[in-house]
Design a protein around this motif. Structure first.
Motif, PDB file in Angstrom:
ATOM      1  N   SER A 297      14.768-134.754 -50.273  1.00 41.13           N
ATOM      2  CA  SER A 297      13.913-134.297 -49.176  1.00 41.13           C
ATOM      3  C   SER A 297      12.979-133.181 -49.645  1.00 41.13           C
ATOM      4  CB  SER A 297      14.784-133.808 -48.022  1.00 41.13           C
ATOM      5  OG  SER A 297      14.000-133.242 -47.022  1.00 41.13           O
ATOM      6  N   GLN A 298      13.505-132.250 -50.420  1.00 44.33           N
ATOM      7  CA  GLN A 298      12.672-131.163 -50.936  1.00 44.33           C
ATOM      8  C   GLN A 298      11.573-131.690 -51.848  1.00 44.33           C
ATOM      9  OE1 GLN A 298      15.454-128.498 -52.787  1.00 44.33           O
ATOM     10  NE2 GLN A 298      16.074-127.545 -50.862  1.00 44.33           N
TER      11      GLN A 298
ATOM     12  N   ARG B 139      10.216-134.688 -51.800  1.00 48.48           N
ATOM     13  CA  ARG B 139       9.217-135.376 -50.979  1.00 48.48           C
ATOM     14  C   ARG B 139       8.279-134.372 -50.308  1.00 48.48           C
ATOM     15  NH1 ARG B 139      10.327-140.875 -49.277  1.00 48.48           N
ATOM     16  NH2 ARG B 139      12.164-141.618 -50.345  1.00 48.48           N
ATOM     17  N   SER B 140       8.849-133.265 -49.866  1.00 51.79           N
ATOM     18  CA  SER B 140       8.036-132.235 -49.239  1.00 51.79           C
ATOM     19  C   SER B 140       7.049-131.638 -50.239  1.00 51.79           C
ATOM     20  CB  SER B 140       8.952-131.142 -48.675  1.00 51.79           C
ATOM     21  OG  SER B 140       8.195-130.079 -48.171  1.00 51.79           O
ATOM     22  N   ARG B 141       7.517-131.353 -51.434  1.00 52.93           N
ATOM     23  CA  ARG B 141       6.630-130.805 -52.462  1.00 52.93           C
ATOM     24  C   ARG B 141       5.530-131.790 -52.815  1.00 52.93           C
ATOM     25  NH1 ARG B 141      10.015-128.635 -57.358  1.00 52.93           N
ATOM     26  NH2 ARG B 141       7.936-128.086 -58.068  1.00 52.93           N
TER      27      ARG B 141
ATOM     28  N   ARG C 219       2.913-131.705 -50.151  1.00 52.71           N
ATOM     29  CA  ARG C 219       2.030-130.535 -50.277  1.00 52.71           C
ATOM     30  C   ARG C 219       1.044-130.719 -51.423  1.00 52.71           C
ATOM     31  NH1 ARG C 219       6.952-127.629 -49.233  1.00 52.71           N
ATOM     32  NH2 ARG C 219       7.142-127.194 -51.446  1.00 52.71           N
TER      33      ARG C 219
END
Length: 121
Positions: free
Chosen positions: A48-49, A51-53, A56
């Motif tokens: 999840s982290q 994918r978030s990065r 961004r």
């Protein structure tokens, strides 16, 4: 009678020991399962982290692609090419430009690979 008692006693040990082994085995299984569950949860969190990065980074790239925040470069003073060719600072600058272009190309390839692995949204 004593022989019969000894046989019964050895038979009881032959039953008790395997039962104890089975009970110990079953008590260890939940501990292994909980460790696997925590590992899976940690991996899901990391996924999840990441994918978030990536999201961004994609946003930043799209902003750069649209030219947000970019200004027109100042005009350069006229310099003769023969003077630049002999200047060691120019050679170093040219090397840095080539290295930067290669690094940007490598990053674009990595980003394309990451985008290819992402599921469509």
């Amino acid at each position: 009678m004593q022989r019969w008692f000894k046989r019964l006693q050895s038979l009881s040990w032959m039953i008790i020991i395997p039962l104890l082994i089975i009970l110990l085995w079953q008590s260890a299984a939940p501990a292994q399962t909980s460790r696997l569950d925590s590992r899976v949860a940690r991996l899901e969190n990391e996924n999840s982290q990441l994918r978030s990065r990536i999201g961004r980074l994609e946003t930043q790239i799209s902003r750069l692609g649209r030219g947000a925040g970019l200004t027109a470069p100042a005009p350069l003073p006229e310099v003769r090419t023969s003077d630049l060719a002999n200047d060691p600072m120019f050679e170093r600058l040219a090397t840095l430009v080539i290295e930067t272009r290669e690094r940007v190309s490598a990053l674009e390839e990595r980003l394309a690979g990451i985008e290819a692995r992402l599921p469509p949204t």
